[in-house]
Design a protein around this motif. Sequence first.
Motif, short mmCIF file in Angstrom:
data_model
loop_
_atom_site.label_atom_id
_atom_site.label_comp_id
_atom_site.label_asym_id
_atom_site.label_seq_id
_atom_site.Cartn_x
_atom_site.Cartn_y
_atom_site.Cartn_z
N GLU A 1 -40.10 24.32 8.71
CA GLU A 1 -39.02 25.18 8.21
C GLU A 1 -38.03 25.50 9.34
N LYS A 2 -38.57 25.70 10.54
CA LYS A 2 -37.70 25.97 11.68
C LYS A 2 -36.85 24.74 12.01
N ASP A 3 -37.46 23.55 11.90
CA ASP A 3 -36.70 22.30 12.13
C ASP A 3 -35.53 22.22 11.17
N VAL A 4 -35.81 22.53 9.89
CA VAL A 4 -34.76 22.48 8.86
C VAL A 4 -33.66 23.49 9.19
N LEU A 5 -34.07 24.69 9.56
CA LEU A 5 -33.10 25.76 9.83
C LEU A 5 -32.24 25.44 11.05
N GLU A 6 -32.84 24.81 12.07
CA GLU A 6 -32.07 24.43 13.26
C GLU A 6 -30.97 23.43 12.89
N LEU A 7 -31.29 22.52 11.98
CA LEU A 7 -30.29 21.54 11.54
C LEU A 7 -29.22 22.20 10.67
N VAL A 8 -29.65 23.16 9.84
CA VAL A 8 -28.68 23.91 9.02
C VAL A 8 -27.69 24.64 9.94
N ALA A 9 -28.21 25.21 11.02
CA ALA A 9 -27.37 25.96 11.97
C ALA A 9 -26.32 25.05 12.62
N LYS A 10 -26.60 23.75 12.68
CA LYS A 10 -25.64 22.79 13.26
C LYS A 10 -24.66 22.27 12.21
N GLY A 11 -24.77 22.80 10.97
CA GLY A 11 -23.85 22.38 9.91
C GLY A 11 -24.28 21.10 9.20
#
Length: 216
Positions: A157-167
């Motif tokens: 979930e953190k991996d997904v969120l880190e990518l979301v944060a990059k747009g």
Amino acid sequence: MAEQHTITLIVVDDHPVVRDGLRGMFESAPGFRVLGEAADGVAGVELALRLDPDVVLMDLRMPGGGGVAAIADLTRRRARSRVLVLTTYDTDSDTLPAIEAGATGYLLKDAPRDELFTAVRAAAEGRTVLSPAVASRLVSRVRTPAAPGGEQLSAREKDVLELVAKGTSNKEIAAELFISEATVKTHLTHIFAKLGAKDRAAAVATAYDRGILGVS
């Protein structure tokens, strides 16, 4: 006994009456010298960089340039000045971003003058200063960092969120992590629930606020 070092400061506030009051208060007290004033954050940054005071007394909500952006700008430019927020607001939406942006302290405008003098001296030495109301909010936020449920994010979930944060889009996240778009959406649903966020932007903001993102 040797005289204490004179602490230099500037006042950044959009209300002339407040600026005049603070200037008068500090100039009447030994050990302080007010170098200048500014009416908004942008002018405050310019003044701080030009005059290099020990302490910047910074209001937060000002038309023409708010305090949080100004604090972040001074931090980014590695200004020597310490920023002491002096405001009428003590809500989480004001307090946390100001401190995260690099403020050394946070006091409310109804603080007694002796407390304000002590706070400015402490800020000049690089010590953190928080009014009791603000301190209790921060302690409470640290002790109960998660909103509904308080569950930790999984590594995926953190991996997904880190990518979301990059747009990154759901399709790009799926390709990057070798999972399906449906799985990405499932992860996002869980992330939103755990963070108490209603959308991607809120989830990213909350994650930065809690230190889930942005820490090594």
